[in-house]
Scaffold this active site. Structure first.
Site, mmCIF file in Angstrom:
data_model
loop_
_atom_site.group_PDB
_atom_site.id
_atom_site.type_symbol
_atom_site.label_atom_id
_atom_site.label_comp_id
_atom_site.label_asym_id
_atom_site.label_seq_id
_atom_site.Cartn_x
_atom_site.Cartn_y
_atom_site.Cartn_z
ATOM 1 N N ASP A 1 1.047 -1.052 0.015
ATOM 2 C CA ASP A 1 -0.172 -0.077 -0.067
ATOM 3 C C ASP A 1 0.885 1.087 -0.192
ATOM 4 O OD1 ASP A 1 -2.505 1.341 -0.064
ATOM 5 O OD2 ASP A 1 -2.659 1.177 2.086
ATOM 6 N N HIS B 1 2.082 3.261 -9.371
ATOM 7 C CA HIS B 1 1.946 1.946 -9.547
ATOM 8 C C HIS B 1 2.962 1.464 -10.168
ATOM 9 C CE1 HIS B 1 -1.838 2.445 -7.468
ATOM 10 N NE2 HIS B 1 -2.538 3.013 -8.591
ATOM 11 N N LEU C 1 10.839 -20.559 -5.231
ATOM 12 C CA LEU C 1 9.825 -19.482 -4.792
ATOM 13 C C LEU C 1 8.325 -19.722 -5.432
ATOM 14 C CD1 LEU C 1 9.270 -17.088 -2.706
ATOM 15 C CD2 LEU C 1 9.480 -15.608 -4.589
HETATM 16 C C1 IPE Z 1 -5.277 -2.754 -0.195
HETATM 17 O O1 IPE Z 1 -4.930 -1.283 -0.524
HETATM 18 C C2 IPE Z 1 -5.409 -3.504 -1.511
HETATM 19 C C3 IPE Z 1 -4.147 -3.503 -2.161
HETATM 20 C C4 IPE Z 1 -2.718 -3.205 -1.579
HETATM 21 C C5 IPE Z 1 -4.037 -4.177 -3.404
HETATM 22 P P1 IPE Z 1 -6.263 -0.256 -0.529
HETATM 23 O O2 IPE Z 1 -5.360 0.945 -0.539
HETATM 24 O O3 IPE Z 1 -7.125 -0.611 -1.191
HETATM 25 O O4 IPE Z 1 -6.878 -0.466 1.156
HETATM 26 P P2 IPE Z 1 -7.787 0.595 1.635
HETATM 27 O O5 IPE Z 1 -8.797 1.006 0.742
HETATM 28 O O6 IPE Z 1 -7.008 1.893 2.068
HETATM 29 O O7 IPE Z 1 -8.270 -0.299 2.875
HETATM 30 C C1 IPE Z 2 -1.626 0.092 -3.485
HETATM 31 O O1 IPE Z 2 -1.436 1.425 -3.393
HETATM 32 C C2 IPE Z 2 -1.918 -0.400 -4.878
HETATM 33 C C3 IPE Z 2 -3.326 -0.724 -5.191
HETATM 34 C C4 IPE Z 2 -4.157 -0.804 -4.336
HETATM 35 C C5 IPE Z 2 -3.539 -1.048 -6.445
HETATM 36 P P1 IPE Z 2 -2.466 2.642 -3.493
HETATM 37 O O2 IPE Z 2 -2.899 3.024 -4.684
HETATM 38 O O3 IPE Z 2 -3.688 2.259 -2.590
HETATM 39 O O4 IPE Z 2 -1.932 3.920 -2.878
HETATM 40 P P2 IPE Z 2 -2.401 4.950 -1.632
HETATM 41 O O5 IPE Z 2 -2.881 4.390 -0.419
HETATM 42 O O6 IPE Z 2 -3.631 5.654 -2.362
HETATM 43 O O7 IPE Z 2 -1.230 5.758 -1.158
HETATM 44 MG MG MG Z 3 -4.217 2.367 -0.472
#
Ligand code: IPE
Ligand code: IPE
Ligand code: MG
Length: 240
Positions: free
Chosen positions: A21, A38, A132
């Site tokens: 995240d 991303h 892995l």
């Molecule tokens: C969780 O991250 C999903 C992934 C890392 C793929 P999110 O950014 O979607 O989670 P929430 O919405 O903050 O809980």
């Molecule tokens: C996690 O990073 C990746 C996905 C959920 C695809 P985020 O896109 O949720 O990044 P933040 O949390 O908005 O910074």
């Molecule tokens: Mg996020």
């Protein structure tokens, strides 16, 4: 000892699961669009798989796209789908060379046909590798996983037991994760491995995923190595 060896290799987790995240915030902090994060996050995921393979971790599960992430703006979702497809195409040979077995876990029916084909191809190419095991969780939700496993179990006519249900979970071939890491500062599970994480050691890092490098992983592993896993027993029972 190579620089990637953790201090306590005897307590290396067999299975690490990571909620990757913070990509969006990482990009925004640089005045860039979220999708830039991303892309950087994808590079980090590739590196993490390499490091874990070198360390001798047997299973790595990376949360790449949740069943709830479809609710994001359409252009971000389509960027993520394209990134997933091109990464599968570009990376699978290298993964194969590194003896990695790749498995995508999640509801694949939600992807377009081209992406489904790219997934099948990458999985088939790496199916016989015994290094892995890399699970990429995409269109994955813990509740979905429990439901789909329950449906399979019902169809099989086997007894409804924990062991019988576990085998039908998306990670059914793997032991439950020993260590569950979440980057990006949030302290929640966000519908990740709900069943499998019942006894996982949790580690939360404030680092945004594109910043989570081998040094951050080492800190997480050192922290893990100091945990006492009691599984309901007393500390005395565990130390014997
Ligand atoms: C969780 O991250 C999903 C992934 C890392 C793929 P999110 O950014 O979607 O989670 P929430 O919405 O903050 O809980
Ligand atoms: C996690 O990073 C990746 C996905 C959920 C695809 P985020 O896109 O949720 O990044 P933040 O949390 O908005 O910074
Ligand atoms: Mg996020």
């Amino acid at each position: 000892m190579s620089s990637n060896q953790p201090a306590t290799a005897d307590k290396l987790p067999q299975h690490i699961a990571i909620i990757m995240d913070g990509n969006g915030r990482w990009a925004q902090a640089r005045g860039k669009k979220r999708v830039f994060g991303h892309k950087a996050g994808m590079e980090r995921a590739r590196e993490m798989a390499e490091i874990c393979g070198e360390l001798g971790v047997k299973y790595l599960t990376l949360f790449a796209f949740s069943s709830e992430n479809w609710n994001r703006p359409a252009d971000e979702v389509s960027f993520l789908m394209e990134l997933f497809a091109t990464s599968l195409k570009n990376e699978s040979k290298k993964l194969h060379k590194n003896n990695v077995q790749l498995k995508v876990i999640g509801d694949k029916a939600g992807f377009d046909k081209g992406l489904q084909k790219a997934i099948d191809k990458a999985e088939a190419l790496t199916a016989d590798n015994d290094g892995l095991t890399l699970y990429i969780a995409a269109n994955y939700g813990g509740r979905w996983d429990i439901l789909q496993a329950s449906q399979k179990l019902l169809k099989s006519n086997e007894q409804i037991t924990e062991a019988n249900l576990s085998q039908y979970l998306a990670t059914g071939d793997a032991p439950d994760p020993d260590l569950l890491i979440r980057t990006g500062g949030e302290k929640r599970i966000s519908n990740f491995l709900l069943w499998q994480a019942a006894y996982s050691e949790l580690y939360f890092s404030d680092a945004l995923w594109p910043d989570f490098d081998s040094e951050h992983l080492k800190l997480a592993l050192a922290d893990y190595a100091q945990r006492q896993r009691r599984f309901g027993k007393t500390g005395e029972q565990v130390t014997g």
